[in-house]
Motif scaffolding. Structure first.
Motif, short mmCIF file in Angstrom:
data_model
loop_
_atom_site.label_atom_id
_atom_site.label_comp_id
_atom_site.label_asym_id
_atom_site.label_seq_id
_atom_site.Cartn_x
_atom_site.Cartn_y
_atom_site.Cartn_z
N ASP A 196 -18.56 8.39 -2.27
CA ASP A 196 -18.04 8.47 -0.90
C ASP A 196 -18.13 9.90 -0.36
O ASP A 196 -17.50 10.21 0.67
CB ASP A 196 -16.60 7.94 -0.81
CG ASP A 196 -15.57 8.80 -1.56
OD1 ASP A 196 -15.85 9.98 -1.84
OD2 ASP A 196 -14.47 8.29 -1.85
N ASP A 211 -18.29 12.87 1.57
CA ASP A 211 -18.33 12.89 3.03
C ASP A 211 -17.97 14.31 3.43
O ASP A 211 -16.92 14.82 3.04
CB ASP A 211 -17.28 11.90 3.54
CG ASP A 211 -17.21 11.87 5.04
OD1 ASP A 211 -17.89 11.02 5.63
OD2 ASP A 211 -16.47 12.69 5.63
N ASN A 253 -7.02 8.94 -4.85
CA ASN A 253 -6.62 10.05 -3.98
C ASN A 253 -5.58 10.97 -4.61
O ASN A 253 -5.69 12.18 -4.55
CB ASN A 253 -6.10 9.49 -2.65
CG ASN A 253 -5.66 10.60 -1.72
OD1 ASN A 253 -6.46 11.47 -1.37
ND2 ASN A 253 -4.39 10.61 -1.34
N SER A 281 -5.15 0.93 -3.48
CA SER A 281 -5.77 1.36 -2.21
C SER A 281 -7.01 0.50 -1.98
O SER A 281 -7.37 -0.34 -2.79
CB SER A 281 -6.10 2.85 -2.26
OG SER A 281 -7.16 3.09 -3.15
N SER A 282 -7.67 0.71 -0.84
CA SER A 282 -8.73 -0.23 -0.44
C SER A 282 -10.07 0.00 -1.13
O SER A 282 -10.90 -0.91 -1.16
CB SER A 282 -8.94 -0.13 1.07
OG SER A 282 -9.54 1.13 1.38
N SER A 283 -10.32 1.22 -1.62
CA SER A 283 -11.65 1.60 -2.14
C SER A 283 -12.75 1.37 -1.09
O SER A 283 -13.89 1.05 -1.42
CB SER A 283 -12.01 0.81 -3.42
OG SER A 283 -11.16 1.18 -4.46
N LEU A 284 -12.39 1.54 0.15
CA LEU A 284 -13.39 1.35 1.21
C LEU A 284 -14.18 2.63 1.50
O LEU A 284 -15.14 2.60 2.27
CB LEU A 284 -12.69 0.92 2.51
CG LEU A 284 -12.44 -0.58 2.69
CD1 LEU A 284 -11.56 -0.81 3.92
CD2 LEU A 284 -13.75 -1.36 2.84
N SER A 285 -13.77 3.76 0.91
CA SER A 285 -14.33 5.04 1.35
C SER A 285 -15.86 5.14 1.30
O SER A 285 -16.46 5.61 2.26
CB SER A 285 -13.68 6.21 0.60
OG SER A 285 -13.68 5.96 -0.78
N TYR A 297 0.82 -1.22 0.00
CA TYR A 297 0.00 0.00 0.00
C TYR A 297 0.85 1.27 0.00
O TYR A 297 0.53 2.24 -0.70
CB TYR A 297 -0.93 -0.04 1.21
CG TYR A 297 -1.77 1.20 1.41
CD1 TYR A 297 -2.91 1.42 0.65
CD2 TYR A 297 -1.41 2.15 2.37
CE1 TYR A 297 -3.68 2.55 0.85
CE2 TYR A 297 -2.19 3.28 2.57
CZ TYR A 297 -3.33 3.48 1.80
OH TYR A 297 -4.09 4.60 2.00
#
Ligand code: FAD
Length: 485
Positions: free
Chosen positions: A375, A377, A344, A240-244, A228
């Motif tokens: 995402d 936020d 990002n 990256s995780s793409s969890l956002s 990472y």
């Protein structure tokens, strides 16, 4: 009936999961019957009601949550309208003794909690807002001088030193539900899906919902996490995780992510440690917005309120549509439109380009992201834009102006990312992929590129735009020296 035996209402907000859900555990304590409800209340969100991509995500996430809740025996009730009125009516109908929810920290969150608390108190129903959205409590963590943090590194150090990150709570296997199901509305009638189908390509990329979030975390821990540290900066890779979006909608808790990553085989790797540091950036963003709520629309550094932006619909549109003539910028903006997400590194490049090369205000950029990111936020978007514009907490100085050509060459050296999202440049040799206007006419012709027709010429000249941005900065500040790119 005692308060303990009365049913409890679980009011879902941005916590669309069953795992590690303190509000759910509190509602279901002592075997209480639970009625879960989600209420779409755009008016309570004010100007920050979810944008188009966020609403698309929410639709599918509610669908997934509904399926999970049905499986464990407590179907989700959907409503729309004023939350306090809806909860009071529901509590009366069920004879409920308490309402539980997860705390939210955006400005609309606490205001809504207060409104609900007093409306329920008036009818004798207790209300509790539980932790779960963050690892820390932004109202508690303070610097040595007792004020909120504005710089990431000491914030992260302090969080690690003072916050005990406990173990996640398990998801319940069964949830006793009320005998008589109250009336609600259908998911479709919430009107969250777009009226014309622009979301087709998002559908293939994402699996909204808790199970999708858990799978994504598992897949990330299995491989990309180890690398990472380096891979996260390469937009052509899934580094990256793409969890956002999952994290924004609370489909997975930060405590679950923290705990699973720390305890995984690669939990001690440098990749894992860098990843956890990014999770703390999310905490930092929430800390800043919670303690400085005006920053959603105003710069944290007040001198930037007078920044001489040069509003231009033409430039803003070109940026939004990925038609600036700078390939890395255009690739990012098209990735955003097609997938509801942007890498990002590229977010930083396109944001810098908008505010510095085009002198369009960061608020315009933040608005566009708000509508197009799934995402989106308020805390992270505000921090990201103010960081890019040099006017926020721990921000990059305004005079540090990303050169979109050098950024492209460094982070997308073969132009793989550009070729994927700007297909009209696919055949341009790597040497010119980040500045096609420098390619000899023969090269452009053999690549099938007609500048100004198949792909735009640069909307602004980089050196000229850079000088113009620095001159604009001079108008609001004196004595700051310009640094090189
Ligand atoms: C101009 C701009 C706008 C942004 N807007 C948003 C936004 O609306 N929503 C959003 O979630 N992030 C936003 N970010 C932060 C960051 O770009 C995304 O969180 C990240 O790209 C999401 O991809 P990922 O899940 O693969 O992240 P990973 O690199 O895998 O990181 C893991 C998680 O850490 C958190 N995180 C990582 N970087 C940041 C950061 N810089 N700030 C806050 N949290 C972070 C996210 O929750 C992310 O999912 C913005 C950044 C910029 C520069």
């Amino acid at each position: 009936m005692t308060a303990r035996e009365k049913p409890a209402i679980l009011w879902f907000r941005q916590d669309l999961r069953l795992d590690d859900h303190p509000a759910l555990h509190a509602a279901a304590a002592n075997g209480r019957v639970v009625q879960p409800v989600f209420i779409l209340d755009d008016a309570a969100e004010g100007e920050w009601a979810s944008g188009g991509a966020g609403r698309w995500w929410l639709h599918h996430s509610l669908e997934a949550l509904g399926t999970q809740l049905r499986r464990i025996g407590a179907p989700l009730l959907l409503q729309r309208g004023a939350t306090a009125d809806g909860l009071v009516k529901l509590a009366k109908e069920l004879g409920a003794g308490s309402v539980h929810c997860s705390q939210r920290f955006e400005p609309a969150g606490p205001a809504q909690e207060e409104c609900v608390r007093s409306a329920l108190a008036a009818v004798g129903v207790s209300f509790a807002a539980h932790a779960g959205a963050l690892l820390h409590d932004p109202a508690v963590l303070r610097t040595g001088s007792g004020v909120p943090y504005k710089v990431y590194t000491p914030f992260a150090k302090s969080l690690r030193a003072h916050v005990a990150i406990g173990d996640p709570l398990p998801a319940p296997r069964a949830l006793p539900s009320v005998a008589q199901r109250p009336a609600g509305c259908t998911l479709e009638s919430l009107g969250l899906l777009p009226t014309f189908d622009w979301a087709g390509s998002m559908q293939g990329r994402w699996t909204p919902g808790e199970l999708g979030a858990q799978k994504r975390l598992a897949a990330f821990m299995a491989q990309p996490m180890r690398d990472y540290g380096e891979a996260r900066d390469i937009p052509a890779q899934d580094g990256s995780s793409s969890l956002s979006p999952h994290m924004h909608w609370g489909e997975i808790s930060p405590r679950r992510v923290w705990s699973d990553v720390s305890r995984s085989d690669a939990g001690k790797s440098s990749g894992a440690s860098k990843f956890l540091a990014e999770i703390l950036w999310r905490e930092f963003a929430a800390h800043v917005l919670c303690n400085f709520p005006a920053t959603a629309s105003k710069p944290l550094r007040p001198e930037f309120a007078k920044f001489p932006w040069q509003p231009s619909t033409k430039h803003l549109r070109a940026w939004q549509r990925g038609q600036t003539g700078y390939p890395i910028v255009d690739a990012g903006m098209r990735q955003l439109w097609a997938t509801g997400w942007m890498h990002n590194r590229v977010r930083m490049i396109v944001a810098s380009f908008l505010v510095k090369h085009l002198l369009q205000s960061w608020q315009e950029g933040a608005r566009w992201f708000w509508d197009t990111l799934c995402d989106a936020d308020l805390a992270s978007n505000t921090l990201g834009w103010q960081w890019s514009a040099g006017c926020g907490a721990d921000a990059a100085p305004y005079f540090r102006i990303f050169n979109p050509i050098l950024q492209g060459e460094k982070f997308d050296p073969d132009g793989e990312f550009v070729r994927r999202w700007v297909p009209e440049l696919a055949k341009v040799p790597s040497e010119f992929i980040h500045q096609p206007w420098e390619a000899p006419p023969m090269v452009l012709a053999s690549s099938g590129v007609l500048l100004g027709e198949t792909y735009p010429r640069p909307i602004v000249d980089h050196p000229t735009a850079r000088e113009r941005a620095l001159a604009a900065l001079q108008k609001i500040s004196s004595g700051k020296s310009a640094a090189r790119d």
